[in-house]
Motif scaffolding. Structure first.
Motif, PDB file in Angstrom:
ATOM      1  N   LEU A  43     -46.659   9.011  10.621  1.00 47.56           N
ATOM      2  CA  LEU A  43     -45.611   8.147  10.084  1.00 47.56           C
ATOM      3  C   LEU A  43     -44.701   7.606  11.173  1.00 47.56           C
ATOM      4  N   GLY A  44     -44.529   8.359  12.256  1.00 51.57           N
ATOM      5  CA  GLY A  44     -43.718   7.889  13.369  1.00 51.57           C
ATOM      6  C   GLY A  44     -42.265   7.634  13.017  1.00 51.57           C
ATOM      7  N   PHE A  45     -41.673   8.497  12.204  1.00 52.36           N
ATOM      8  CA  PHE A  45     -40.280   8.304  11.798  1.00 52.36           C
ATOM      9  C   PHE A  45     -39.316   8.479  12.958  1.00 52.36           C
ATOM     10  N   ALA A  46     -38.394   7.567  13.071  1.00 49.97           N
ATOM     11  CA  ALA A  46     -37.266   7.732  13.964  1.00 49.97           C
ATOM     12  C   ALA A  46     -36.188   8.488  13.185  1.00 49.97           C
ATOM     13  N   LEU A  47     -35.286   9.115  13.895  1.00 49.40           N
ATOM     14  CA  LEU A  47     -34.170   9.772  13.223  1.00 49.40           C
ATOM     15  C   LEU A  47     -33.353   8.714  12.494  1.00 49.40           C
ATOM     16  N   GLY A  48     -32.797   9.097  11.360  1.00 51.14           N
ATOM     17  CA  GLY A  48     -31.949   8.185  10.607  1.00 51.14           C
ATOM     18  C   GLY A  48     -32.441   7.978   9.186  1.00 51.14           C
ATOM     19  N   ILE A  57     -48.532  -0.497 -10.869  1.00 50.40           N
ATOM     20  CA  ILE A  57     -49.237  -1.703 -11.311  1.00 50.40           C
ATOM     21  C   ILE A  57     -50.094  -1.333 -12.506  1.00 50.40           C
ATOM     22  N   ASP A  58     -49.957  -2.112 -13.603  1.00 50.47           N
ATOM     23  CA  ASP A  58     -50.742  -1.781 -14.798  1.00 50.47           C
ATOM     24  C   ASP A  58     -52.017  -2.617 -14.872  1.00 50.47           C
ATOM     25  N   ALA A  59     -52.749  -2.428 -15.954  1.00 51.65           N
ATOM     26  CA  ALA A  59     -54.069  -3.042 -16.111  1.00 51.65           C
ATOM     27  C   ALA A  59     -54.042  -4.572 -16.152  1.00 51.65           C
ATOM     28  N   VAL A  60     -52.888  -5.163 -16.481  1.00 48.69           N
ATOM     29  CA  VAL A  60     -52.800  -6.629 -16.502  1.00 48.69           C
ATOM     30  C   VAL A  60     -51.913  -7.151 -15.367  1.00 48.69           C
ATOM     31  N   LEU A  61     -51.727  -6.305 -14.345  1.00 51.13           N
ATOM     32  CA  LEU A  61     -51.033  -6.641 -13.102  1.00 51.13           C
ATOM     33  C   LEU A  61     -49.521  -6.796 -13.224  1.00 51.13           C
ATOM     34  N   ASN A  62     -48.907  -6.250 -14.308  1.00 48.44           N
ATOM     35  CA  ASN A  62     -47.452  -6.137 -14.346  1.00 48.44           C
ATOM     36  C   ASN A  62     -47.055  -5.099 -13.310  1.00 48.44           C
ATOM     37  N   LYS A  63     -45.865  -5.267 -12.718  1.00 48.71           N
ATOM     38  CA  LYS A  63     -45.404  -4.335 -11.690  1.00 48.71           C
ATOM     39  C   LYS A  63     -44.023  -3.797 -12.027  1.00 48.71           C
ATOM     40  N   GLY A  64     -43.821  -2.531 -11.716  1.00 48.19           N
ATOM     41  CA  GLY A  64     -42.518  -1.892 -11.818  1.00 48.19           C
ATOM     42  C   GLY A  64     -42.242  -1.203 -10.501  1.00 48.19           C
ATOM     43  N   THR A  65     -40.995  -1.258 -10.038  1.00 49.92           N
ATOM     44  CA  THR A  65     -40.655  -0.744  -8.714  1.00 49.92           C
ATOM     45  C   THR A  65     -39.503   0.238  -8.798  1.00 49.92           C
ATOM     46  N   GLN A  66     -39.596   1.286  -7.985  1.00 55.43           N
ATOM     47  CA  GLN A  66     -38.499   2.238  -7.810  1.00 55.43           C
ATOM     48  C   GLN A  66     -38.361   2.516  -6.324  1.00 55.43           C
ATOM     49  N   GLU A  67     -37.125   2.553  -5.831  1.00 57.16           N
ATOM     50  CA  GLU A  67     -36.901   2.784  -4.404  1.00 57.16           C
ATOM     51  C   GLU A  67     -35.860   3.872  -4.216  1.00 57.16           C
ATOM     52  N   VAL A  68     -36.097   4.746  -3.237  1.00 58.40           N
ATOM     53  CA  VAL A  68     -35.151   5.794  -2.873  1.00 58.40           C
ATOM     54  C   VAL A  68     -34.985   5.800  -1.356  1.00 58.40           C
ATOM     55  N   SER A  69     -33.865   6.346  -0.906  1.00 59.15           N
ATOM     56  CA  SER A  69     -33.609   6.501   0.519  1.00 59.15           C
ATOM     57  C   SER A  69     -33.742   7.965   0.891  1.00 59.15           C
ATOM     58  N   PHE A  70     -34.110   8.222   2.160  1.00 62.01           N
ATOM     59  CA  PHE A  70     -34.149   9.589   2.656  1.00 62.01           C
ATOM     60  C   PHE A  70     -33.720   9.594   4.111  1.00 62.01           C
ATOM     61  N   LEU A  71     -33.311  10.758   4.573  1.00 52.86           N
ATOM     62  CA  LEU A  71     -32.766  10.898   5.912  1.00 52.86           C
ATOM     63  C   LEU A  71     -33.645  11.809   6.747  1.00 52.86           C
ATOM     64  N   VAL A  72     -33.959  11.403   7.969  1.00 53.43           N
ATOM     65  CA  VAL A  72     -34.715  12.229   8.919  1.00 53.43           C
ATOM     66  C   VAL A  72     -33.722  12.709   9.971  1.00 53.43           C
ATOM     67  N   ARG A  73     -33.637  14.061  10.100  1.00 49.40           N
ATOM     68  CA  ARG A  73     -32.708  14.676  11.067  1.00 49.40           C
ATOM     69  C   ARG A  73     -33.475  15.635  11.960  1.00 49.40           C
ATOM     70  N   GLU A  74     -32.866  15.962  13.086  1.00 52.34           N
ATOM     71  CA  GLU A  74     -33.431  16.985  13.959  1.00 52.34           C
ATOM     72  C   GLU A  74     -33.229  18.341  13.309  1.00 52.34           C
ATOM     73  N   ARG A  75     -34.134  19.268  13.625  1.00 48.64           N
ATOM     74  CA  ARG A  75     -33.985  20.634  13.099  1.00 48.64           C
ATOM     75  C   ARG A  75     -32.945  21.383  13.848  1.00 48.64           C
TER      76      ARG A  75
END
Length: 75
Positions: A43-48, A57-75
């Motif tokens: 994935l090559g994630f940078a911190l941040g 996508i359904d059988a007749v090509l309708n689309k629904g979208t959901q988006e979330v954010s996440f944080l990459v930190r050093e251990r």
């Protein structure tokens, strides 16, 4: 990293879920679990803050979208 989408009943069956990380296509998954596994080094994630978007996508090509954010930190 394992991604899995939950889909609600729809008039038409969901045929696939496409996943995008920071706007870049990461892969597709189909029924019944709509799950996708990714290896963190590939994935090559940078911190941040990053975004994950799932597009169902359904059988007749309708689309629904959901988006979330996440944080990459050093251990």
């Amino acid at each position: 990293i394992s991604l899995q989408a939950s889909v609600s009943r729809n008039r038409f069956p969901i045929t696939q879920v496409d996943y995008f990380i920071d706007g870049v296509f990461a892969g597709s998954a189909g029924p019944p679990s709509y799950s996708l596994s990714l290896e963190p080094p590939s994935l090559g994630f940078a911190l941040g803050e990053h975004s994950l978007r799932a597009v169902a996508i359904d059988a007749v090509l309708n689309k629904g979208t959901q988006e979330v954010s996440f944080l990459v930190r050093e251990r």
